[in-house]
Write a protein that holds these residues in place. Sequence first.
Motif, PDB file in Angstrom:
ATOM      1  N   GLN A 134       1.621  15.786   5.636  1.00 25.93           N
ATOM      2  CA  GLN A 134       2.800  15.403   5.027  1.00 25.93           C
ATOM      3  C   GLN A 134       3.742  14.135   5.615  1.00 25.93           C
ATOM      4  O   GLN A 134       4.058  13.174   4.724  1.00 25.93           O
ATOM      5  N   LYS A 135       4.129  14.870   6.438  1.00 20.13           N
ATOM      6  CA  LYS A 135       4.894  13.983   7.616  1.00 20.13           C
ATOM      7  C   LYS A 135       4.595  12.811   7.591  1.00 20.13           C
ATOM      8  O   LYS A 135       5.259  11.494   7.766  1.00 20.13           O
ATOM      9  N   ALA A 136       3.035  12.716   8.328  1.00 19.66           N
ATOM     10  CA  ALA A 136       2.581  11.445   8.698  1.00 19.66           C
ATOM     11  C   ALA A 136       2.679  10.039   7.266  1.00 19.66           C
ATOM     12  O   ALA A 136       2.954   9.081   7.300  1.00 19.66           O
ATOM     13  N   VAL A 137       2.363  11.037   6.227  1.00 19.37           N
ATOM     14  CA  VAL A 137       2.211  10.188   4.971  1.00 19.37           C
ATOM     15  C   VAL A 137       3.310   9.882   4.420  1.00 19.37           C
ATOM     16  O   VAL A 137       3.901   8.946   3.842  1.00 19.37           O
ATOM     17  N   MET A 138       4.221  10.569   4.458  1.00 21.81           N
ATOM     18  CA  MET A 138       5.972  10.459   4.670  1.00 21.81           C
ATOM     19  C   MET A 138       5.959   9.494   4.946  1.00 21.81           C
ATOM     20  O   MET A 138       7.016   8.292   4.328  1.00 21.81           O
ATOM     21  N   LYS A 139       6.528   9.290   6.107  1.00 23.09           N
ATOM     22  CA  LYS A 139       6.690   7.723   7.334  1.00 23.09           C
ATOM     23  C   LYS A 139       5.905   6.675   6.881  1.00 23.09           C
ATOM     24  O   LYS A 139       6.908   5.637   7.292  1.00 23.09           O
ATOM     25  N   LYS A 171       7.548   5.388   4.243  1.00 27.65           N
ATOM     26  CA  LYS A 171       9.308   4.947   3.886  1.00 27.65           C
ATOM     27  C   LYS A 171       8.543   3.308   4.618  1.00 27.65           C
ATOM     28  O   LYS A 171      10.213   2.781   4.626  1.00 27.65           O
ATOM     29  N   LEU A 172       8.295   3.258   6.018  1.00 26.98           N
ATOM     30  CA  LEU A 172       8.002   2.282   6.573  1.00 26.98           C
ATOM     31  C   LEU A 172       7.860   0.720   5.749  1.00 26.98           C
ATOM     32  O   LEU A 172       7.656  -0.300   5.362  1.00 26.98           O
ATOM     33  N   MET A 173       6.195   1.126   4.461  1.00 26.91           N
ATOM     34  CA  MET A 173       5.699   0.500   4.022  1.00 26.91           C
ATOM     35  C   MET A 173       6.572   0.263   2.788  1.00 26.91           C
ATOM     36  O   MET A 173       6.965  -1.886   3.036  1.00 26.91           O
ATOM     37  N   ALA A 174       7.662   0.938   2.592  1.00 27.39           N
ATOM     38  CA  ALA A 174       9.142   0.803   1.793  1.00 27.39           C
ATOM     39  C   ALA A 174       9.833  -0.245   2.095  1.00 27.39           C
ATOM     40  O   ALA A 174      10.360  -0.836   1.512  1.00 27.39           O
ATOM     41  N   GLU A 175      10.329   0.097   2.948  1.00 23.71           N
ATOM     42  CA  GLU A 175      11.039  -0.940   4.337  1.00 23.71           C
ATOM     43  C   GLU A 175      11.078  -2.219   4.687  1.00 23.71           C
ATOM     44  O   GLU A 175      11.036  -3.340   5.712  1.00 23.71           O
ATOM     45  N   GLY A 176       9.169  -2.707   4.325  1.00 27.70           N
ATOM     46  CA  GLY A 176       8.248  -4.090   4.283  1.00 27.70           C
ATOM     47  C   GLY A 176       7.835  -4.246   5.498  1.00 27.70           C
ATOM     48  O   GLY A 176       8.016  -5.105   6.313  1.00 27.70           O
ATOM     49  N   THR A 191       0.815  -1.209  -0.179  1.00 25.77           N
ATOM     50  CA  THR A 191      -0.151  -0.496  -0.030  1.00 25.77           C
ATOM     51  C   THR A 191       1.450   1.238   0.122  1.00 25.77           C
ATOM     52  O   THR A 191       1.375   1.353   0.834  1.00 25.77           O
ATOM     53  N   ARG A 192       0.702   2.061  -0.492  1.00 31.44           N
ATOM     54  CA  ARG A 192       1.454   3.260  -0.473  1.00 31.44           C
ATOM     55  C   ARG A 192       0.644   4.533  -1.298  1.00 31.44           C
ATOM     56  O   ARG A 192      -0.518   4.524  -1.576  1.00 31.44           O
ATOM     57  N   ILE A 193       0.462   6.020  -0.166  1.00 35.14           N
ATOM     58  CA  ILE A 193      -0.191   7.016  -0.464  1.00 35.14           C
ATOM     59  C   ILE A 193       0.780   8.068  -1.591  1.00 35.14           C
ATOM     60  O   ILE A 193       1.331   7.968  -1.533  1.00 35.14           O
ATOM     61  N   THR A 194       0.004   7.611  -3.038  1.00 35.51           N
ATOM     62  CA  THR A 194       0.708   8.317  -3.859  1.00 35.51           C
ATOM     63  C   THR A 194       0.506  10.131  -3.450  1.00 35.51           C
ATOM     64  O   THR A 194       1.299  11.075  -4.559  1.00 35.51           O
TER      65      THR A 194
END
Length: 127
Positions: A103-108, A111-116, A7-10
């Motif tokens: 905005q910061k929450a979405v970035m976090k 990032k965490l999702m991309a780290e698995g 899942t990614r917030i784009t």
Amino acid sequence: MYDNQTTRITHVSWGHMKVTVGGRKYEFKDCKAWPGGAKAWDWNETGTSHQPGIQQGDIEEILDRDVEIMVLSRGMDSRLNTSPETEALLRSRGIEYSIDETQKAVMKFNKLMAEGRRVGGIFHSTC
């Protein structure tokens, strides 16, 4: 909506969020997201308001997805609070959490999702 994809917030802007789950695209005003899923966040379901803020009931279905980290957003102008009971619930379950402007929450979250990581989030796209 649920599947086993990332899942990614784009996109996030005032009153509008775009989320991609396994190649499928969805749009929301406010949303809940977790590994492989996302849905609209309807404040009316739990009677949520800016004060006291995010309720336990708002995050329970995300916690049911076996997340290890929860990202809670405060809104674009940081006007949304998180109830003390919600924070106590997260602590009692040993779930790491953060509370940030949207905005910061979405970035976090991304990032965490991309780290698995098994991250869940709840996001408010206005005030």
